[in-house]
Design a protein around this motif. Sequence first.
Motif, PDB file in Angstrom:
ATOM      1  N   GLY A  44      75.870 -27.656-118.955  1.00 16.55           N
ATOM      2  CA  GLY A  44      75.139 -28.910-118.994  1.00 16.55           C
ATOM      3  C   GLY A  44      75.733 -29.950-118.056  1.00 16.55           C
ATOM      4  O   GLY A  44      75.010 -30.684-117.366  1.00 16.55           O
TER       5      GLY A  44
ATOM      6  N   GLU B  66      72.698 -27.820-115.528  1.00 15.14           N
ATOM      7  CA  GLU B  66      71.501 -27.632-116.351  1.00 15.14           C
ATOM      8  C   GLU B  66      70.424 -28.647-115.957  1.00 15.14           C
ATOM      9  O   GLU B  66      70.716 -29.851-115.854  1.00 15.14           O
TER      10      GLU B  66
ATOM     11  N   ARG C 208      78.340 -23.856-122.982  1.00 19.92           N
ATOM     12  CA  ARG C 208      77.048 -24.546-122.941  1.00 19.92           C
ATOM     13  C   ARG C 208      77.222 -25.985-122.455  1.00 19.92           C
ATOM     14  O   ARG C 208      76.430 -26.486-121.659  1.00 19.92           O
TER      15      ARG C 208
ATOM     16  N   GLY D  17      72.760 -27.882-125.346  1.00 18.70           N
ATOM     17  CA  GLY D  17      72.603 -28.219-123.946  1.00 18.70           C
ATOM     18  C   GLY D  17      72.147 -29.661-123.760  1.00 18.70           C
ATOM     19  O   GLY D  17      71.942 -30.395-124.727  1.00 18.70           O
ATOM     20  N   MET D  18      71.982 -30.059-122.514  1.00 14.50           N
ATOM     21  CA  MET D  18      71.601 -31.439-122.222  1.00 14.50           C
ATOM     22  C   MET D  18      70.211 -31.790-122.747  1.00 14.50           C
ATOM     23  O   MET D  18      69.908 -32.953-122.992  1.00 14.50           O
TER      24      MET D  18
ATOM     25  N   ALA E 239      75.152 -31.811-126.938  1.00  8.78           N
ATOM     26  CA  ALA E 239      75.137 -31.031-125.691  1.00  8.78           C
ATOM     27  C   ALA E 239      75.851 -29.699-125.869  1.00  8.78           C
ATOM     28  O   ALA E 239      75.418 -28.676-125.326  1.00  8.78           O
TER      29      ALA E 239
END
Length: 226
Positions: A112, A116, A108, A32-33, A28
């Motif tokens: 997330g 996100e 980031r 990101g997710m 993540a």
Amino acid sequence: MVYRRTHQVVKRLAARRSAILAAAREAAAEGGMAAVQIAPVAVRANVAAGTVYRYFPSKAELISELIAEVSRDELAAIRRAADAAPGPSSALAAAVTTVAVHTLSQRRLAWGILAEPVDVDVSASRLASRREIAGEIAARIDAAVRAGHLPAQDTALAATALLGALHEALVGPLAPDNLEDPVKMRDAVQTVTLLALRAVGVMDARARGLVVQQTLLPTTKALVGA
């Protein structure tokens, strides 16, 4: 005879679960997710995909637990910083600074955790995360109010507003895109902390002093590269 797990088995299972969550966290933070997928996480954790499913039966459960773990870590850091402060106003400044530093140090991952878009429902975990952090900020505002350092106010509403402002300014769509630079990161932390303190009623000169005090702390200096 009922099977009972030995201490070593329990430790091994807990270590494997931690390794899976650590792998998901790394994914993540990097991508990101969207990067938190069962098979890649399994590779990172050096386990089979089936093992990941044994601990987390769905991607939604994996991401939800990741959000909860990151939030627990942040909450613990906020409490450590605030509890070490010499007074309630300093504790509030420490709590706000810690939120800002944690948000900026892994933008980031923070985005997330917060907002996100993901293809599974993790809204309950996200809401619980925000509620816990806002609750801690509210407790610090309340302590400063009771000590006579701040005017009477709706502390829960104030905490929610501060947290929303911090997140929007540091990782929201309108946030600057050059905050990886240590000097700009430090300036951003100071700016949002000063804004937060003024917003709840700390007089300008006192607010500036509290901000400088936080910047000089070893933990803050290490995190922002000062």
